[in-house]
Motif scaffolding. Structure first.
Motif, mmCIF file in Angstrom:
data_model
loop_
_atom_site.group_PDB
_atom_site.id
_atom_site.type_symbol
_atom_site.label_atom_id
_atom_site.label_comp_id
_atom_site.label_asym_id
_atom_site.label_seq_id
_atom_site.Cartn_x
_atom_site.Cartn_y
_atom_site.Cartn_z
ATOM 1 N N LEU A 295 0.841 -1.194 0.000
ATOM 2 C CA LEU A 295 0.000 0.000 0.000
ATOM 3 C C LEU A 295 0.876 1.243 0.000
ATOM 4 O O LEU A 295 2.113 1.151 0.056
ATOM 5 C CB LEU A 295 -0.939 -0.014 1.213
ATOM 6 C CG LEU A 295 -2.137 -0.984 1.168
ATOM 7 C CD1 LEU A 295 -2.994 -0.741 -0.065
ATOM 8 C CD2 LEU A 295 -1.728 -2.434 1.238
ATOM 9 N N LYS A 296 0.249 2.413 -0.042
ATOM 10 C CA LYS A 296 1.005 3.664 -0.167
ATOM 11 C C LYS A 296 1.737 4.029 1.116
ATOM 12 O O LYS A 296 2.833 4.594 1.082
ATOM 13 C CB LYS A 296 0.067 4.798 -0.578
ATOM 14 C CG LYS A 296 -0.504 4.638 -1.975
ATOM 15 C CD LYS A 296 -1.503 5.747 -2.284
ATOM 16 C CE LYS A 296 -2.129 5.562 -3.661
ATOM 17 N NZ LYS A 296 -3.182 6.588 -3.940
ATOM 18 N N ASN A 297 1.124 3.748 2.242
ATOM 19 C CA ASN A 297 1.719 4.119 3.525
ATOM 20 C C ASN A 297 1.086 3.276 4.629
ATOM 21 O O ASN A 297 0.159 2.492 4.385
ATOM 22 C CB ASN A 297 1.534 5.616 3.808
ATOM 23 C CG ASN A 297 0.093 6.066 3.622
ATOM 24 O OD1 ASN A 297 -0.817 5.474 4.203
ATOM 25 N ND2 ASN A 297 -0.130 7.095 2.808
ATOM 26 N N LYS A 298 1.572 3.470 5.854
ATOM 27 C CA LYS A 298 1.103 2.676 6.982
ATOM 28 C C LYS A 298 -0.366 2.950 7.288
ATOM 29 O O LYS A 298 -1.136 2.032 7.606
ATOM 30 C CB LYS A 298 1.956 2.973 8.215
ATOM 31 C CG LYS A 298 1.666 2.077 9.418
ATOM 32 C CD LYS A 298 2.614 2.374 10.563
ATOM 33 C CE LYS A 298 2.469 1.348 11.680
ATOM 34 N NZ LYS A 298 1.109 1.346 12.267
ATOM 35 N N GLU A 299 -0.769 4.189 7.192
ATOM 36 C CA GLU A 299 -2.161 4.545 7.484
ATOM 37 C C GLU A 299 -3.114 3.828 6.528
ATOM 38 O O GLU A 299 -4.135 3.276 6.956
ATOM 39 C CB GLU A 299 -2.361 6.059 7.385
ATOM 40 C CG GLU A 299 -3.765 6.521 7.716
ATOM 41 C CD GLU A 299 -3.944 8.024 7.577
ATOM 42 O OE1 GLU A 299 -5.001 8.531 8.032
ATOM 43 O OE2 GLU A 299 -3.050 8.692 7.014
ATOM 44 N N GLU A 300 -2.777 3.826 5.233
ATOM 45 C CA GLU A 300 -3.631 3.162 4.257
ATOM 46 C C GLU A 300 -3.641 1.650 4.495
ATOM 47 O O GLU A 300 -4.694 1.005 4.436
ATOM 48 C CB GLU A 300 -3.148 3.455 2.831
ATOM 49 C CG GLU A 300 -4.057 2.867 1.762
ATOM 50 C CD GLU A 300 -3.602 3.196 0.346
ATOM 51 O OE1 GLU A 300 -4.321 3.955 -0.341
ATOM 52 O OE2 GLU A 300 -2.528 2.697 -0.061
ATOM 53 N N ARG A 301 -2.480 1.073 4.801
ATOM 54 C CA ARG A 301 -2.386 -0.362 5.057
ATOM 55 C C ARG A 301 -3.224 -0.763 6.260
ATOM 56 O O ARG A 301 -4.015 -1.717 6.206
ATOM 57 C CB ARG A 301 -0.920 -0.751 5.244
ATOM 58 C CG ARG A 301 -0.623 -2.269 5.298
ATOM 59 C CD ARG A 301 -0.701 -2.874 6.667
ATOM 60 N NE ARG A 301 0.072 -2.250 7.690
ATOM 61 C CZ ARG A 301 1.388 -2.411 7.901
ATOM 62 N NH1 ARG A 301 2.088 -3.181 7.106
ATOM 63 N NH2 ARG A 301 1.985 -1.792 8.917
ATOM 64 N N ASP A 302 -3.045 -0.032 7.364
ATOM 65 C CA ASP A 302 -3.753 -0.378 8.602
ATOM 66 C C ASP A 302 -5.250 -0.189 8.466
ATOM 67 O O ASP A 302 -6.041 -0.982 8.995
ATOM 68 C CB ASP A 302 -3.216 0.457 9.764
ATOM 69 C CG ASP A 302 -1.782 0.098 10.133
ATOM 70 O OD1 ASP A 302 -1.280 -0.933 9.632
ATOM 71 O OD2 ASP A 302 -1.166 0.842 10.922
ATOM 72 N N ASN A 303 -5.641 0.837 7.737
ATOM 73 C CA ASN A 303 -7.074 1.073 7.514
ATOM 74 C C ASN A 303 -7.679 -0.044 6.662
ATOM 75 O O ASN A 303 -8.782 -0.536 6.960
ATOM 76 C CB ASN A 303 -7.290 2.425 6.828
ATOM 77 C CG ASN A 303 -8.754 2.685 6.516
ATOM 78 O OD1 ASN A 303 -9.584 2.859 7.399
ATOM 79 N ND2 ASN A 303 -9.080 2.719 5.219
ATOM 80 N N LEU A 304 -6.956 -0.455 5.620
ATOM 81 C CA LEU A 304 -7.443 -1.531 4.760
ATOM 82 C C LEU A 304 -7.581 -2.819 5.558
ATOM 83 O O LEU A 304 -8.606 -3.518 5.447
ATOM 84 C CB LEU A 304 -6.504 -1.736 3.578
ATOM 85 C CG LEU A 304 -6.829 -2.914 2.650
ATOM 86 C CD1 LEU A 304 -8.209 -2.762 2.032
ATOM 87 C CD2 LEU A 304 -5.756 -3.057 1.565
ATOM 88 N N GLN A 305 -6.606 -3.137 6.366
ATOM 89 C CA GLN A 305 -6.662 -4.364 7.155
ATOM 90 C C GLN A 305 -7.855 -4.339 8.111
ATOM 91 O O GLN A 305 -8.573 -5.340 8.247
ATOM 92 C CB GLN A 305 -5.367 -4.567 7.941
ATOM 93 C CG GLN A 305 -5.342 -5.888 8.705
ATOM 94 C CD GLN A 305 -4.039 -6.148 9.415
ATOM 95 O OE1 GLN A 305 -3.366 -5.210 9.868
ATOM 96 N NE2 GLN A 305 -3.653 -7.410 9.504
ATOM 97 N N ALA A 306 -8.078 -3.199 8.757
ATOM 98 C CA ALA A 306 -9.195 -3.087 9.706
ATOM 99 C C ALA A 306 -10.541 -3.224 8.998
ATOM 100 O O ALA A 306 -11.450 -3.907 9.492
ATOM 101 C CB ALA A 306 -9.117 -1.754 10.442
ATOM 102 N N LYS A 307 -10.674 -2.585 7.842
ATOM 103 C CA LYS A 307 -11.941 -2.624 7.092
ATOM 104 C C LYS A 307 -12.207 -4.033 6.538
ATOM 105 O O LYS A 307 -13.353 -4.494 6.525
ATOM 106 C CB LYS A 307 -11.911 -1.608 5.948
ATOM 107 C CG LYS A 307 -11.845 -0.152 6.395
ATOM 108 C CD LYS A 307 -13.123 0.283 7.091
ATOM 109 C CE LYS A 307 -13.097 1.778 7.399
ATOM 110 N NZ LYS A 307 -14.313 2.204 8.145
#
Length: 375
Positions: A295-307
């Motif tokens: 993913l582009k960054n940690k925020e996008e990765r963590d958000n995707l995983q949570a969703k």
């Protein structure tokens, strides 16, 4: 949905697996015996090496090799920074020093240019003696073994191929577990070829090394287990695990490796342009222990995983922390700027459900969810 569905595999081969386990129970030959001998021969034939030595797990497979090679305090062993802890752990366990090397952003495997640079740096400093390179076939993709073996030859180093995740992969038809001076793999249940507990194996063409390993793994035995000629360990694969693996190896050869590569293609077709998908170099075949996107960054990765989790879709992050930042290696001094790629990957990678029994419907569901969440 399962991240790696072992139950689906068992359901398909229930009769064969149950019968194989029951035969071991009926024979009451729980350590060694025909199941282990058969498995070792089949694995050696599949990989196309002379010797396969099974043992208790993948970590001990590497430890046994380091023991056999006499690696000790004052020796330097070169290990990728982006991998599971055990690859570095076994080096420190023997009193040697792990020298971590950054990885290639596309393949996740050890960067060969940075590897040579690290070797030269250690030689110039003169504090440690370079001895071994441990390339890891991460996520099922073989490392750049052709270039690594050239570097090893140039600096007179041994190569231990850590194929814990790589069994079944290949480079131009040459199988993982056949590179370097020796190779190891793991039969942890979630691996491409996994048993129903712990297990591991060592592969080599070196007759003397194989003889030594067979001694070391059984208390340093000589002619028999009560004739102890060296200090060894107790590291044997039990017969029930070998029986399970014999059934599963047949399935792996007949269709599972082909199935995970078909799933890889489908995932990649649907996710192309949405996320960064795995890159398989020309001539390489991966066994896809994991299907890992960036993913582009940690925020996008963590958000995707949570969703995804909210939608009942499991995912995993391999790995949250680089090797050089692990507390167990705090005594070593590393320059964080030497690990730019690994630091980025730890913040951006996400592994999706991946196994030979993943349905097309589940793949479509995962991909549609990702598209919806990121848009």
């Amino acid at each position: 949905m399962q991240f790696r569905d072992l139950k689906a595999q068992y359901d398909k081969y229930k009769n064969e697996i149950d019968a194989a386990i029951q035969e071991v129970i009926n024979n009451t030959n729980f350590i060694g015996g025909k199941e282990v001998n058969m498995l070792e021969q089949r694995l050696a034939d599949y990989v196309n090496v002379r010797h396969c030595i099974t043992c208790a797990n993948g970590t001990e497979a590497m430890t046994l090799l380091i023991m056999a090679w006499g690696i000790k305090e004052g020796d330097a062993v070169f290990v990728p920074d982006f991998t599971f802890f055990s690859t570095g752990e076994i080096v420190s366990f023997r009193g040697a020093t792990p020298v971590f090397v950054d990885v290639d952003r596309d393949t996740f495997n050890i960067d060969t240019e940075k590897l040579e640079g690290s070797i030269i740096k250690v030689l110039r400093e003169g504090k440690l003696t370079p001895k071994v390179i441990i390339p890891v076939d991460l996520f099922g993709l073989p490392a750049n073994h052709i270039e690594i073996e050239k570097i090893a030859k140039k600096y007179n180093l041994k190569v231990l191929e850590d194929a814990a995740q790589g069994f079944g992969g290949s480079i131009k038809g040459k199988k993982a577990c056949s590179f370097g001076d020796a190779a190891t793999t793991s039969f942890f249940p979630a691996k491409p070829l996994g048993c129903y507990g712990d297990g591991g194996a060592i592969f080599t063409n070196d007759d003397q090394l194989a003889e030594l390993l067979n001694s070391l793994k059984v208390h340093g035995k000589g002619d028999n287990k009560y004739d102890n000629v060296r200090i060894g360990v107790n590291s044997r694969l039990d017969s029930i695990q070998a029986a399970v693996l014999n059934v599963k190896l047949t399935a792996f050869i007949e269709h599972e490796l082909e199935d995970v590569n078909r799933i890889y293609q489908l995932y990649t077709e649907k996710l192309k342009g949405i996320v960064e998908t795995p890159i398989i170099p020309e001539g390489y075949l991966a066994s896809f222990a994991q299907y890992t996107i960036k993913l582009k960054n940690k925020e996008e990765r963590d958000n995707l995983q949570a969703k995804l989790l909210e939608e009942g879709i499991p995912s995993m992050v391999y790995y949250l922390k680089p090797m050089h930042k692990q507390g167990a290696f705090a005594q070593y001094e590393y320059d964080d700027s030497d690990f730019e790629v690994t630091n980025e990957l730890c913040d951006t990678v996400l592994s999706l459900p991946m196994h030979p029994y993943l349905s097309k419907e589940d793949i479509v569901r995962v991909c549609n969810s990702i598209l919806k969440i990121l848009n």
